[in-house]
Design a protein around this motif. Sequence first.
Motif, mmCIF file in Angstrom:
data_model
loop_
_atom_site.group_PDB
_atom_site.id
_atom_site.type_symbol
_atom_site.label_atom_id
_atom_site.label_comp_id
_atom_site.label_asym_id
_atom_site.label_seq_id
_atom_site.Cartn_x
_atom_site.Cartn_y
_atom_site.Cartn_z
ATOM 1 N N GLY A 115 0.679 -1.148 -0.121
ATOM 2 C CA GLY A 115 0.015 0.005 0.095
ATOM 3 C C GLY A 115 0.814 1.305 -0.070
ATOM 4 N N LEU A 116 2.035 1.189 0.891
ATOM 5 C CA LEU A 116 2.871 2.442 0.894
ATOM 6 C C LEU A 116 3.678 2.760 -0.447
ATOM 7 C CD1 LEU A 116 3.999 4.733 2.537
ATOM 8 C CD2 LEU A 116 5.704 2.996 3.365
ATOM 9 N N LEU A 117 4.169 1.508 -1.188
ATOM 10 C CA LEU A 117 4.768 1.627 -2.395
ATOM 11 C C LEU A 117 3.642 2.441 -3.341
ATOM 12 C CD1 LEU A 117 7.226 -0.663 -4.004
ATOM 13 C CD2 LEU A 117 5.104 0.094 -5.169
ATOM 14 N N THR A 118 2.842 1.831 -3.382
ATOM 15 C CA THR A 118 1.567 2.244 -4.542
ATOM 16 C C THR A 118 1.471 3.547 -4.287
ATOM 17 O OG1 THR A 118 0.583 0.202 -4.621
ATOM 18 C CG2 THR A 118 -0.501 1.520 -5.374
ATOM 19 N N GLU A 119 1.200 3.964 -2.916
ATOM 20 C CA GLU A 119 0.762 5.428 -2.758
ATOM 21 C C GLU A 119 1.637 6.306 -3.041
ATOM 22 O OE1 GLU A 119 -1.022 8.648 -1.392
ATOM 23 O OE2 GLU A 119 -2.034 6.971 -0.854
ATOM 24 N N VAL A 120 2.768 6.038 -2.506
ATOM 25 C CA VAL A 120 4.179 7.120 -2.792
ATOM 26 C C VAL A 120 4.360 7.140 -4.311
ATOM 27 C CG1 VAL A 120 6.292 7.593 -2.437
ATOM 28 C CG2 VAL A 120 4.928 6.666 -0.559
ATOM 29 N N VAL A 121 4.329 6.087 -4.863
ATOM 30 C CA VAL A 121 4.614 6.147 -6.376
ATOM 31 C C VAL A 121 3.507 6.833 -7.317
ATOM 32 C CG1 VAL A 121 4.783 4.727 -8.732
ATOM 33 C CG2 VAL A 121 5.874 4.158 -6.445
ATOM 34 N N TYR A 122 2.407 6.583 -6.777
ATOM 35 C CA TYR A 122 1.334 7.271 -7.780
ATOM 36 C C TYR A 122 1.216 8.831 -7.048
ATOM 37 C CZ TYR A 122 -1.172 3.482 -9.905
ATOM 38 O OH TYR A 122 -1.554 2.536 -11.089
ATOM 39 N N GLY A 123 1.403 8.890 -5.787
ATOM 40 C CA GLY A 123 1.375 10.461 -5.348
ATOM 41 C C GLY A 123 2.233 11.493 -5.930
ATOM 42 N N THR A 124 3.483 10.725 -5.779
ATOM 43 C CA THR A 124 4.856 11.519 -6.648
ATOM 44 C C THR A 124 4.437 11.838 -8.009
ATOM 45 O OG1 THR A 124 6.139 10.500 -4.891
ATOM 46 C CG2 THR A 124 7.318 11.633 -6.691
ATOM 47 N N MET A 125 3.965 10.889 -8.670
ATOM 48 C CA MET A 125 3.782 11.160 -10.054
ATOM 49 C C MET A 125 2.661 11.993 -10.318
ATOM 50 S SD MET A 125 5.973 9.583 -11.841
ATOM 51 C CE MET A 125 5.101 9.854 -13.586
ATOM 52 N N GLN A 126 1.480 11.957 -9.664
ATOM 53 C CA GLN A 126 0.422 12.969 -9.786
ATOM 54 C C GLN A 126 0.910 14.168 -9.362
ATOM 55 O OE1 GLN A 126 -2.012 10.346 -6.950
ATOM 56 N NE2 GLN A 126 -3.589 9.789 -8.779
ATOM 57 N N ARG A 127 1.663 14.073 -8.427
ATOM 58 C CA ARG A 127 1.757 15.997 -8.042
ATOM 59 C C ARG A 127 3.121 16.406 -8.390
ATOM 60 N NH1 ARG A 127 -2.116 17.562 -4.418
ATOM 61 N NH2 ARG A 127 -3.402 15.760 -3.390
ATOM 62 N N LYS A 128 3.804 15.710 -9.310
ATOM 63 C CA LYS A 128 5.114 16.175 -9.648
ATOM 64 C C LYS A 128 5.425 17.593 -10.173
ATOM 65 C CE LYS A 128 6.728 14.669 -13.755
ATOM 66 N NZ LYS A 128 7.189 13.599 -15.000
ATOM 67 N N ILE A 129 4.646 18.313 -10.635
ATOM 68 C CA ILE A 129 4.719 19.645 -11.076
ATOM 69 C C ILE A 129 4.621 20.663 -9.672
ATOM 70 C CG2 ILE A 129 3.525 21.672 -12.360
ATOM 71 C CD1 ILE A 129 2.810 19.751 -14.446
ATOM 72 N N THR A 130 3.886 20.227 -8.845
ATOM 73 C CA THR A 130 3.483 20.763 -7.500
ATOM 74 C C THR A 130 4.907 20.614 -6.680
ATOM 75 O OG1 THR A 130 1.259 20.133 -7.732
ATOM 76 C CG2 THR A 130 2.057 21.100 -5.580
ATOM 77 N N LEU A 131 5.286 19.339 -6.589
ATOM 78 C CA LEU A 131 6.560 19.201 -6.006
ATOM 79 C C LEU A 131 7.811 19.875 -6.529
ATOM 80 C CD1 LEU A 131 6.016 15.418 -5.388
ATOM 81 C CD2 LEU A 131 5.667 16.895 -3.635
ATOM 82 N N ASP A 132 7.816 20.040 -7.747
ATOM 83 C CA ASP A 132 9.003 20.831 -8.357
ATOM 84 C C ASP A 132 8.947 22.423 -8.078
ATOM 85 O OD1 ASP A 132 10.236 18.520 -9.466
ATOM 86 O OD2 ASP A 132 9.477 18.979 -11.488
#
Length: 449
Positions: free
Chosen positions: A43-60
């Motif tokens: 669950g954590l792996l899936t959450e972090v991978v999807y979440g990081t990809m989904q919010r990539k522009i915000t994170l940058d």
Amino acid sequence: MSNYQLREAIVDILVRIEQDSGYSHLLIDHELKSRKINPKDEGLLTEVVYGTMQRKITLDFYLEDFLNPKKKLEPWVRMLLRMSVYQSVFLDKIPDHAIIHEAVEIAKRKGHKGISSLVNGVLRSLQRQGVRDTSKITNTSTKISIETSHPEWLVKRWLSMYGETITREMCEANLGRKPMSIRVQPLRGTRDETIKRLKELGMDVIASDFSSQGIVIKEGNVLKTSLFSEGFVTVQDQSSMLVGEVMNLKPGLQVLDACSAPGGKVTHIAEKMEDQGVIHAYDLHAKKAKLLNKKASELNLTIIDAKQADARDLHQMYEKETFDRILVDAPCSGLGVIRGKPDIKYNKQEKDIERLADIQLEIMESVAPLLKKDGQLIYSTCTVDKEENEGVVEAFLKKHTDYNVDYQLFDQLPSNVANSPGHTELGLQLFPQTFQTDGFFLTRLIKSK
């Protein structure tokens, strides 16, 4: 697997998704199987991978203040920073000190002391100062782009098509996860029986409004049940189920599915025909056609004949007026399924949409002569782009005056679906935020002469 190994696996997946334009859902599935990830960590792996990809522009945007723009970072270092900031800002489960400590350890193992010092400095500075405030951004498209992590060209495109409210709602919906839905194989069991069995297994499920065969899984993993492994149910988004529901199917029909893989719609059609009649199904890739036949077999369906062919060549393979029903579930940009495949929004360009719209129209024109008089042609996509949807239908109707939109389609849909915000004269556009489904377009055309 230790915390460090788990997070290293996450970094590796993220880099592969970005560099190889790999599909996130396929890479995650492969990693879970090949690395033997502990079920409690899945669950954590899936959450972090999807979440990081989904919010990539915000994170940058958050990281920008803490990085030297002249200093080029290796892809894995940037992903490690993004992943760490995602966990810190958007997840509550992991304390900041643990996030920073693990990031620094990964940087030491994968790089050298200079990189670990940079990672430590950036993350500690961000922890002290907090993330940048987006409320000061005045330009609408820039603000939506950064806050919802969608490329600005795409936001501008949707603003011009749908206006600010729908665009923002759609972008925000794309940051979440939609519930899984399944379809019951009615020749093997009823929906009521299936719901009862799933509830007995401790799952939280409800009947779908979209299809008499549909079930929405609110909580629980149906993929690990015998109902799924033995072919009593199959996974299909609710929006996609509408296709089979509006084709006015009955036993004995001759049906053409021009672009059939992965097979959710064509197997639904076979079920609606009570596995009586003939369905000719095609895909551009032989491997996918083979998988489609396998899927039909798993569901105990015998009338589907899946083969490899380019849908633009089908007019050369059959006599005119061969089919009672034709489905063109056209290859598209996939901008309606960003929630499940967040990498799509970064990998597409406007020129891709234009090219796909041309292909979609070519397919429609190829199959048009193959439909019998008074037959029905269904056109659908899993995108929300008007050029691929209403634009293609409009261009087709201008050239083919023997075809018309069948407005009785809307009478067959649930009233809340038929009257949803995407209802137009040329078809039904479903937005991901309206019913928590994929973004999806559907229309039905009748051949009058």
